[in-house]
Design a protein around this motif. Sequence first.
Motif, short mmCIF file in Angstrom:
data_model
loop_
_atom_site.label_atom_id
_atom_site.label_comp_id
_atom_site.label_asym_id
_atom_site.label_seq_id
_atom_site.Cartn_x
_atom_site.Cartn_y
_atom_site.Cartn_z
N ARG A 43 -30.60 -18.87 -11.18
CA ARG A 43 -31.59 -17.85 -11.60
C ARG A 43 -30.86 -16.77 -12.39
O ARG A 43 -29.79 -16.31 -11.99
CB ARG A 43 -32.25 -17.24 -10.37
N VAL A 44 -31.50 -16.34 -13.50
CA VAL A 44 -30.94 -15.30 -14.36
C VAL A 44 -32.02 -14.26 -14.63
O VAL A 44 -33.15 -14.62 -14.97
CB VAL A 44 -30.44 -15.90 -15.70
N TYR A 45 -31.67 -12.98 -14.48
CA TYR A 45 -32.58 -11.88 -14.81
C TYR A 45 -32.15 -11.31 -16.17
O TYR A 45 -30.98 -11.02 -16.39
CB TYR A 45 -32.50 -10.76 -13.77
N THR A 46 -33.13 -11.12 -17.06
CA THR A 46 -32.89 -10.48 -18.35
C THR A 46 -34.05 -9.51 -18.62
O THR A 46 -35.01 -9.47 -17.86
CB THR A 46 -32.82 -11.50 -19.51
N ASP A 47 -33.97 -8.79 -19.75
CA ASP A 47 -35.15 -8.03 -20.16
C ASP A 47 -36.16 -9.02 -20.73
O ASP A 47 -35.88 -10.22 -20.81
CB ASP A 47 -34.79 -6.89 -21.12
N HIS A 114 -30.97 -14.48 -25.30
CA HIS A 114 -31.16 -15.05 -23.96
C HIS A 114 -30.18 -16.21 -23.75
O HIS A 114 -30.00 -17.03 -24.64
CB HIS A 114 -32.60 -15.56 -23.79
N PRO A 115 -29.53 -16.29 -22.59
CA PRO A 115 -28.54 -17.35 -22.37
C PRO A 115 -29.12 -18.77 -22.44
O PRO A 115 -28.39 -19.72 -22.71
CB PRO A 115 -27.98 -17.05 -20.98
N PHE A 116 -30.42 -18.94 -22.20
CA PHE A 116 -31.04 -20.26 -22.27
C PHE A 116 -32.07 -20.34 -23.39
O PHE A 116 -33.02 -21.12 -23.32
CB PHE A 116 -31.71 -20.60 -20.93
N ALA A 117 -31.91 -19.54 -24.45
CA ALA A 117 -32.91 -19.45 -25.53
C ALA A 117 -33.22 -20.82 -26.12
O ALA A 117 -34.39 -21.17 -26.29
CB ALA A 117 -32.43 -18.49 -26.61
N ALA A 118 -32.21 -21.60 -26.46
CA ALA A 118 -32.45 -22.91 -27.08
C ALA A 118 -33.22 -23.83 -26.15
O ALA A 118 -34.13 -24.55 -26.59
CB ALA A 118 -31.12 -23.54 -27.49
N LEU A 119 -32.90 -23.81 -24.89
CA LEU A 119 -33.56 -24.68 -23.91
C LEU A 119 -35.00 -24.24 -23.67
O LEU A 119 -35.90 -25.07 -23.54
CB LEU A 119 -32.78 -24.70 -22.61
N ILE A 120 -35.25 -22.93 -23.62
CA ILE A 120 -36.60 -22.42 -23.40
C ILE A 120 -37.49 -22.70 -24.60
O ILE A 120 -38.62 -23.16 -24.47
CB ILE A 120 -36.58 -20.91 -23.08
N ARG A 121 -36.98 -22.44 -25.79
CA ARG A 121 -37.80 -22.62 -27.00
C ARG A 121 -37.87 -24.06 -27.47
O ARG A 121 -38.91 -24.51 -27.94
CB ARG A 121 -37.25 -21.75 -28.13
#
Length: 190
Positions: A43-47, A114-121
């Motif tokens: 789990r990762v918290y970001t803005d 975001h550290p998982f930007a590519a995976l999320i998008r």
Amino acid sequence: LRTDSSRSIAYQLHARYGLPESSRSAAPSLAATSGRRGPDVFRVYTDARGGAVDPSNLVAGSVVRVALYARLPSEVPRSRRGYLAITDRLPAGFEPIDPDLATVASDPGVGDEHPFAALIRGGTERADHVELGDDAVRIYFDSVSGDELCATYLARATTPGTFAAPPAAAELMYEPDSSSYSAAARVVIR
């Protein structure tokens, strides 16, 4: 017990057990563990856009993006990787945001930071069902074709205080020994 009498006998036992001093401070926990056939979950918290935030220094009213990354076990054949359930129990000072309600908040999208930007998008996995509850967010996938996925949701820090964020849990619902847990966290809202 034995007796030569025809009368009943009974006994009473009183015992006390204490944990050794070294283990008294650390209660057993499943935090940060994975079942033998379970996914690893983080789990990762970001803005809201994906920028770094310190969960121990949040401001009441701020919107936080919670990302739940799951890496599926290679021991489980792809044909048995269906029905993945991820449950993230919320810290008491958070409330989930439903971005479909225009009066609550809209999802600003995930930025490149975001550290998982590519995976999320760009990931192929999309949740089949999401439940936003007062105490937990539950995310269900009917099938998972890849080796990893990332689910995300928005939450608002509502109540000042120090709160425990219990471990997020993930499991392949029809696979034995597949329950896994992220690390627990501490959230401070000012």
